[in-house]
Motif scaffolding. Structure first.
Motif, PDB file in Angstrom:
ATOM      1  N   TYR A   1     -34.252  28.822  12.163  1.00  0.00           N
ATOM      2  CA  TYR A   1     -32.866  28.848  12.734  1.00  0.00           C
ATOM      3  C   TYR A   1     -32.206  27.332  12.488  1.00  0.00           C
ATOM      4  N   CYS A   2     -30.988  26.654  12.096  1.00  0.00           N
ATOM      5  CA  CYS A   2     -30.468  26.008  12.678  1.00  0.00           C
ATOM      6  C   CYS A   2     -29.913  25.482  13.655  1.00  0.00           C
ATOM      7  N   ALA A   3     -29.810  24.450  14.483  1.00  0.00           N
ATOM      8  CA  ALA A   3     -28.938  23.746  15.409  1.00  0.00           C
ATOM      9  C   ALA A   3     -28.199  22.517  15.530  1.00  0.00           C
ATOM     10  N   ALA A   4     -26.574  23.152  16.386  1.00  0.00           N
ATOM     11  CA  ALA A   4     -26.013  21.679  16.468  1.00  0.00           C
ATOM     12  C   ALA A   4     -26.165  21.215  17.638  1.00  0.00           C
ATOM     13  N   GLU A   5     -26.565  20.070  17.916  1.00  0.00           N
ATOM     14  CA  GLU A   5     -26.197  19.616  19.818  1.00  0.00           C
ATOM     15  C   GLU A   5     -25.835  17.644  19.351  1.00  0.00           C
ATOM     16  N   ARG A   6     -25.269  18.147  20.573  1.00  0.00           N
ATOM     17  CA  ARG A   6     -24.388  16.614  21.090  1.00  0.00           C
ATOM     18  C   ARG A   6     -25.573  15.449  21.760  1.00  0.00           C
ATOM     19  N   VAL A   7     -26.357  15.875  22.089  1.00  0.00           N
ATOM     20  CA  VAL A   7     -26.932  15.280  22.733  1.00  0.00           C
ATOM     21  C   VAL A   7     -28.451  15.110  22.108  1.00  0.00           C
ATOM     22  N   TRP A   8     -29.278  14.233  22.191  1.00  0.00           N
ATOM     23  CA  TRP A   8     -30.610  14.616  21.065  1.00  0.00           C
ATOM     24  C   TRP A   8     -31.585  15.005  22.034  1.00  0.00           C
ATOM     25  N   SER A   9     -31.526  14.066  23.391  1.00  0.00           N
ATOM     26  CA  SER A   9     -32.604  14.794  24.072  1.00  0.00           C
ATOM     27  C   SER A   9     -32.414  16.331  24.382  1.00  0.00           C
ATOM     28  N   VAL A  10     -31.677  16.789  24.092  1.00  0.00           N
ATOM     29  CA  VAL A  10     -31.350  17.982  24.394  1.00  0.00           C
ATOM     30  C   VAL A  10     -31.725  18.914  23.338  1.00  0.00           C
ATOM     31  N   LEU A  11     -32.195  18.282  22.159  1.00  0.00           N
ATOM     32  CA  LEU A  11     -32.136  19.176  20.856  1.00  0.00           C
ATOM     33  C   LEU A  11     -33.425  18.967  20.803  1.00  0.00           C
ATOM     34  N   THR A  12     -34.406  17.909  21.230  1.00  0.00           N
ATOM     35  CA  THR A  12     -35.538  17.859  20.354  1.00  0.00           C
ATOM     36  C   THR A  12     -36.466  17.998  21.508  1.00  0.00           C
ATOM     37  N   THR A  13     -36.010  17.934  23.137  1.00  0.00           N
ATOM     38  CA  THR A  13     -36.617  18.572  23.625  1.00  0.00           C
ATOM     39  C   THR A  13     -36.884  19.995  24.409  1.00  0.00           C
ATOM     40  N   GLY A  14     -36.364  20.809  24.055  1.00  0.00           N
ATOM     41  CA  GLY A  14     -36.637  22.404  23.495  1.00  0.00           C
ATOM     42  C   GLY A  14     -35.244  23.170  22.860  1.00  0.00           C
ATOM     43  N   THR A  15     -34.769  24.759  23.841  1.00  0.00           N
ATOM     44  CA  THR A  15     -34.212  25.396  22.711  1.00  0.00           C
ATOM     45  C   THR A  15     -33.071  25.291  23.842  1.00  0.00           C
ATOM     46  N   ARG A  16     -33.057  24.793  24.797  1.00  0.00           N
ATOM     47  CA  ARG A  16     -32.192  25.316  25.980  1.00  0.00           C
ATOM     48  C   ARG A  16     -30.860  24.412  26.276  1.00  0.00           C
ATOM     49  N   ASN A  17     -30.056  24.931  26.277  1.00  0.00           N
ATOM     50  CA  ASN A  17     -28.616  24.330  26.430  1.00  0.00           C
ATOM     51  C   ASN A  17     -27.981  23.453  24.687  1.00  0.00           C
ATOM     52  N   ILE A  18     -28.808  24.877  24.155  1.00  0.00           N
ATOM     53  CA  ILE A  18     -28.204  23.446  22.928  1.00  0.00           C
ATOM     54  C   ILE A  18     -26.665  24.462  22.690  1.00  0.00           C
ATOM     55  N   ASP A  19     -26.056  23.500  21.947  1.00  0.00           N
ATOM     56  CA  ASP A  19     -24.561  23.942  21.702  1.00  0.00           C
ATOM     57  C   ASP A  19     -24.268  24.966  20.639  1.00  0.00           C
ATOM     58  N   TYR A  20     -25.063  24.691  19.066  1.00  0.00           N
ATOM     59  CA  TYR A  20     -24.415  26.154  18.695  1.00  0.00           C
ATOM     60  C   TYR A  20     -26.079  26.306  17.768  1.00  0.00           C
ATOM     61  N   TRP A  21     -25.982  27.407  17.158  1.00  0.00           N
ATOM     62  CA  TRP A  21     -27.374  28.106  16.557  1.00  0.00           C
ATOM     63  C   TRP A  21     -26.619  28.833  14.662  1.00  0.00           C
ATOM     64  N   GLY A  22     -27.329  28.591  14.437  1.00  0.00           N
ATOM     65  CA  GLY A  22     -27.430  29.341  12.578  1.00  0.00           C
ATOM     66  C   GLY A  22     -27.813  30.503  13.243  1.00  0.00           C
ATOM     67  N   GLN A  23     -27.676  31.378  12.262  1.00  0.00           N
ATOM     68  CA  GLN A  23     -28.004  32.662  12.575  1.00  0.00           C
ATOM     69  C   GLN A  23     -29.115  33.221  12.210  1.00  0.00           C
ATOM     70  N   GLY A  24     -30.281  32.590  11.323  1.00  0.00           N
ATOM     71  CA  GLY A  24     -31.881  32.827  11.153  1.00  0.00           C
ATOM     72  C   GLY A  24     -31.736  32.654   9.988  1.00  0.00           C
ATOM     73  N   THR A  25     -32.971  32.168   9.119  1.00  0.00           N
ATOM     74  CA  THR A  25     -33.534  33.472   7.702  1.00  0.00           C
ATOM     75  C   THR A  25     -34.702  32.402   7.569  1.00  0.00           C
ATOM     76  N   LEU A  26     -36.133  34.200   7.130  1.00  0.00           N
ATOM     77  CA  LEU A  26     -37.133  34.071   7.107  1.00  0.00           C
ATOM     78  C   LEU A  26     -37.334  33.025   6.183  1.00  0.00           C
ATOM     79  N   VAL A  27     -38.891  32.764   6.518  1.00  0.00           N
ATOM     80  CA  VAL A  27     -39.791  32.408   5.918  1.00  0.00           C
ATOM     81  C   VAL A  27     -41.287  33.183   6.040  1.00  0.00           C
ATOM     82  N   THR A  28     -41.713  33.642   4.858  1.00  0.00           N
ATOM     83  CA  THR A  28     -42.802  34.336   5.216  1.00  0.00           C
ATOM     84  C   THR A  28     -43.955  33.490   3.661  1.00  0.00           C
ATOM     85  N   VAL A  29     -45.043  32.873   4.453  1.00  0.00           N
ATOM     86  CA  VAL A  29     -45.886  32.009   4.026  1.00  0.00           C
ATOM     87  C   VAL A  29     -47.188  33.026   3.269  1.00  0.00           C
TER      88      VAL A  29
END
Length: 124
Positions: free
Chosen positions: A94-122
């Motif tokens: 999933y990609c994500a967009a967030e205005r606050v660096w610490s919010v983006l890099t320390t967890g998944t809560r309160n992220i401003d926006y999420w993408g829909q996801g793309t599946l990677v299978t290895v």
């Protein structure tokens, strides 16, 4: 706001994939951008992030040295180049967009926006 992720697929271990995430209706150049992943039965986890302005990057230990995050502000797109893929990289990314660096890099809560996801299978 829409974040459209693409580029996932099936790859053998040791191979490479490049994920893209195109943003619309977002002041892209003013948002930190990140990638997260969620494997089956596991919580969503941080993978990589890139700041706006200075293009500072941060990676999880599990992908450091193998994955590279980059952004193109003119195209409102963030990329994740994934090299030397391993079976444990299998997940929905999933990609994500967030205005606050610490919010983006320390967890998944309160992220401003999420993408829909793309599946990677290895495969091994």
């Amino acid at each position: 706001v829409q974040l459209q992720a693409s580029g996932g697929g099936l790859m053998q271990a040791g191979g490479s994939l490049r994920l893209s995430c195109a943003a619309s209706e977002l002041t892209f150049s003013r948002y930190h951008m990140g990638w997260f992943r969620q494997a089956p039965g596991k919580d969503r986890e941080f993978v990589a992030a890139i700041s706006w302005g200075t293009d500072t990057t941060q990676y999880s230990d599990s992908v450091k040295g193998r994955f590279t995050i980059s952004r193109n502000n003119a195209e409102n797109t963030v990329y994740l180049q994934m090299n030397n893929l391993k079976p444990e990289d299998t997940a929905v990314y999933y990609c994500a967009a967030e205005r606050v660096w610490s919010v983006l890099t320390t967890g998944t809560r309160n992220i401003d926006y999420w993408g829909q996801g793309t599946l990677v299978t290895v495969s091994s």
